[in-house]
Design a protein around this motif. Structure first.
Motif, PDB file in Angstrom:
ATOM      1  N   LEU A 283       0.786  -0.979   0.340  1.00 30.76           N
ATOM      2  CA  LEU A 283       0.237   0.359   0.284  1.00 30.76           C
ATOM      3  C   LEU A 283       1.285   1.233   0.124  1.00 30.76           C
ATOM      4  O   LEU A 283       0.348   2.391  -0.781  1.00 30.76           O
ATOM      5  CB  LEU A 283      -0.595  -0.003   1.143  1.00 30.76           C
ATOM      6  CG  LEU A 283      -1.886   1.297   1.474  1.00 30.76           C
ATOM      7  CD1 LEU A 283      -2.343   1.419   0.586  1.00 30.76           C
ATOM      8  CD2 LEU A 283      -2.386   1.239   2.662  1.00 30.76           C
ATOM      9  N   HIS A 284       1.905   1.050   0.631  1.00 29.05           N
ATOM     10  CA  HIS A 284       3.093   2.378   0.784  1.00 29.05           C
ATOM     11  C   HIS A 284       3.483   2.681  -0.501  1.00 29.05           C
ATOM     12  O   HIS A 284       3.824   3.611  -0.988  1.00 29.05           O
ATOM     13  CB  HIS A 284       3.640   2.163   2.395  1.00 29.05           C
ATOM     14  CG  HIS A 284       2.990   2.333   3.939  1.00 29.05           C
ATOM     15  ND1 HIS A 284       2.732   3.240   3.743  1.00 29.05           N
ATOM     16  CD2 HIS A 284       2.861   1.718   4.129  1.00 29.05           C
ATOM     17  CE1 HIS A 284       2.167   3.141   4.868  1.00 29.05           C
ATOM     18  NE2 HIS A 284       1.961   2.176   5.129  1.00 29.05           N
TER      19      HIS A 284
ATOM     20  N   ILE B 282       2.661   1.764  -3.401  1.00 31.33           N
ATOM     21  CA  ILE B 282       1.078   2.590  -4.834  1.00 31.33           C
ATOM     22  C   ILE B 282       0.726   3.619  -4.264  1.00 31.33           C
ATOM     23  O   ILE B 282       0.929   4.745  -4.768  1.00 31.33           O
ATOM     24  CB  ILE B 282       0.010   1.771  -3.939  1.00 31.33           C
ATOM     25  CG1 ILE B 282       0.291  -0.061  -4.853  1.00 31.33           C
ATOM     26  CG2 ILE B 282      -1.206   2.220  -5.211  1.00 31.33           C
ATOM     27  CD1 ILE B 282      -0.919  -1.193  -4.641  1.00 31.33           C
ATOM     28  N   LEU B 283       1.108   3.938  -2.435  1.00 32.13           N
ATOM     29  CA  LEU B 283       0.639   5.628  -2.318  1.00 32.13           C
ATOM     30  C   LEU B 283       1.783   6.308  -2.549  1.00 32.13           C
ATOM     31  O   LEU B 283       1.597   7.413  -3.511  1.00 32.13           O
ATOM     32  CB  LEU B 283       0.788   5.382  -0.971  1.00 32.13           C
ATOM     33  CG  LEU B 283      -0.456   5.233  -0.430  1.00 32.13           C
ATOM     34  CD1 LEU B 283      -0.684   5.075   1.044  1.00 32.13           C
ATOM     35  CD2 LEU B 283      -1.498   6.244  -0.855  1.00 32.13           C
ATOM     36  N   SER B 284       2.926   5.515  -3.101  1.00 29.09           N
ATOM     37  CA  SER B 284       4.014   6.493  -3.314  1.00 29.09           C
ATOM     38  C   SER B 284       4.740   6.911  -4.626  1.00 29.09           C
ATOM     39  O   SER B 284       4.846   8.211  -4.960  1.00 29.09           O
ATOM     40  CB  SER B 284       5.743   5.754  -3.406  1.00 29.09           C
ATOM     41  OG  SER B 284       5.644   5.776  -1.446  1.00 29.09           O
TER      42      SER B 284
ATOM     43  N   VAL C 155       1.319   6.888  -6.383  1.00 25.40           N
ATOM     44  CA  VAL C 155       0.508   8.288  -6.921  1.00 25.40           C
ATOM     45  C   VAL C 155       0.365   9.156  -6.310  1.00 25.40           C
ATOM     46  O   VAL C 155       0.496   9.677  -7.450  1.00 25.40           O
ATOM     47  CB  VAL C 155      -0.657   7.186  -6.517  1.00 25.40           C
ATOM     48  CG1 VAL C 155      -2.249   8.811  -6.068  1.00 25.40           C
ATOM     49  CG2 VAL C 155      -0.810   6.254  -6.970  1.00 25.40           C
ATOM     50  N   THR C 156       1.754   9.019  -5.665  1.00 27.21           N
ATOM     51  CA  THR C 156       2.024  10.789  -5.277  1.00 27.21           C
ATOM     52  C   THR C 156       3.342  11.378  -5.370  1.00 27.21           C
ATOM     53  O   THR C 156       3.850  12.211  -4.752  1.00 27.21           O
ATOM     54  CB  THR C 156       1.952  10.931  -3.872  1.00 27.21           C
ATOM     55  OG1 THR C 156       2.939   9.803  -2.737  1.00 27.21           O
ATOM     56  CG2 THR C 156       0.703  10.628  -2.649  1.00 27.21           C
TER      57      THR C 156
ATOM     58  N   TRP D 298       4.793  10.508  -0.905  1.00 29.45           N
ATOM     59  CA  TRP D 298       4.586   9.435   0.233  1.00 29.45           C
ATOM     60  C   TRP D 298       5.573   9.172   1.647  1.00 29.45           C
ATOM     61  O   TRP D 298       4.861   8.037   2.397  1.00 29.45           O
ATOM     62  CB  TRP D 298       3.745   8.375   0.109  1.00 29.45           C
ATOM     63  CG  TRP D 298       2.646   8.040   1.333  1.00 29.45           C
ATOM     64  CD1 TRP D 298       3.122   5.837   1.630  1.00 29.45           C
ATOM     65  CD2 TRP D 298       1.732   8.589   1.669  1.00 29.45           C
ATOM     66  NE1 TRP D 298       2.177   5.476   2.797  1.00 29.45           N
ATOM     67  CE2 TRP D 298       1.570   7.112   2.907  1.00 29.45           C
ATOM     68  CE3 TRP D 298       1.485   9.045   2.075  1.00 29.45           C
ATOM     69  CZ2 TRP D 298       0.966   6.978   3.686  1.00 29.45           C
ATOM     70  CZ3 TRP D 298      -0.110   9.723   2.728  1.00 29.45           C
ATOM     71  CH2 TRP D 298      -0.211   8.347   3.860  1.00 29.45           C
TER      72      TRP D 298
ATOM     73  N   TRP E  13       6.198   6.555   4.464  1.00 27.59           N
ATOM     74  CA  TRP E  13       6.617   5.478   4.819  1.00 27.59           C
ATOM     75  C   TRP E  13       7.313   4.882   6.695  1.00 27.59           C
ATOM     76  O   TRP E  13       7.172   4.330   7.084  1.00 27.59           O
ATOM     77  CB  TRP E  13       6.598   4.886   3.596  1.00 27.59           C
ATOM     78  CG  TRP E  13       6.983   3.750   3.319  1.00 27.59           C
ATOM     79  CD1 TRP E  13       6.401   2.485   4.321  1.00 27.59           C
ATOM     80  CD2 TRP E  13       7.715   2.902   2.264  1.00 27.59           C
ATOM     81  NE1 TRP E  13       6.809   1.182   3.986  1.00 27.59           N
ATOM     82  CE2 TRP E  13       6.690   1.741   2.578  1.00 27.59           C
ATOM     83  CE3 TRP E  13       7.493   3.498   1.377  1.00 27.59           C
ATOM     84  CZ2 TRP E  13       7.367   1.157   1.220  1.00 27.59           C
ATOM     85  CZ3 TRP E  13       7.634   2.424  -0.155  1.00 27.59           C
ATOM     86  CH2 TRP E  13       7.696   0.904   0.285  1.00 27.59           C
TER      87      TRP E  13
END
Length: 82
Positions: free
Chosen positions: A26-27, A29-31, A33-34, A38, A42
């Motif tokens: 998840l982290h 993917i968030l990194s 996307v942003t 992110w 993390w």
């Protein structure tokens, strides 16, 4: 004469803590996307989860030591009743 000690239940053992896990997928993917923003969050999340696991394990070890002491006293008192 000594009166018999009434039956006392055995102490209840502590429940082992369930370790928490950091969802690295998840982290990641968030990194992505942003655009990398992110990545600053993390490590703090991972450290927080790790420290909570360590404190839960330390608390469990202390509770287990206390349980073992209480159980030994209980077993001794049960042996003296017979």
């Amino acid at each position: 004469m000594n009166a018999p000690v009434p039956f006392s239940p055995a102490p209840i053992p502590p429940i082992a803590p369930m370790p928490r896990e950091c969802n690295h997928t998840l982290h990641l993917i968030l990194s992505l996307v942003t655009c990398g923003f992110w990545l600053f969050v993390w490590p703090f999340v991972a450290f927080s989860v790790s420290s909570k696991n360590k404190s839960a394990q330390a608390r469990y070890a202390a509770e287990m030591t206390n349980y073992q002491r209480e159980y030994a006293l209980w077993a001794q008192s049960q042996g003296s009743q017979r």
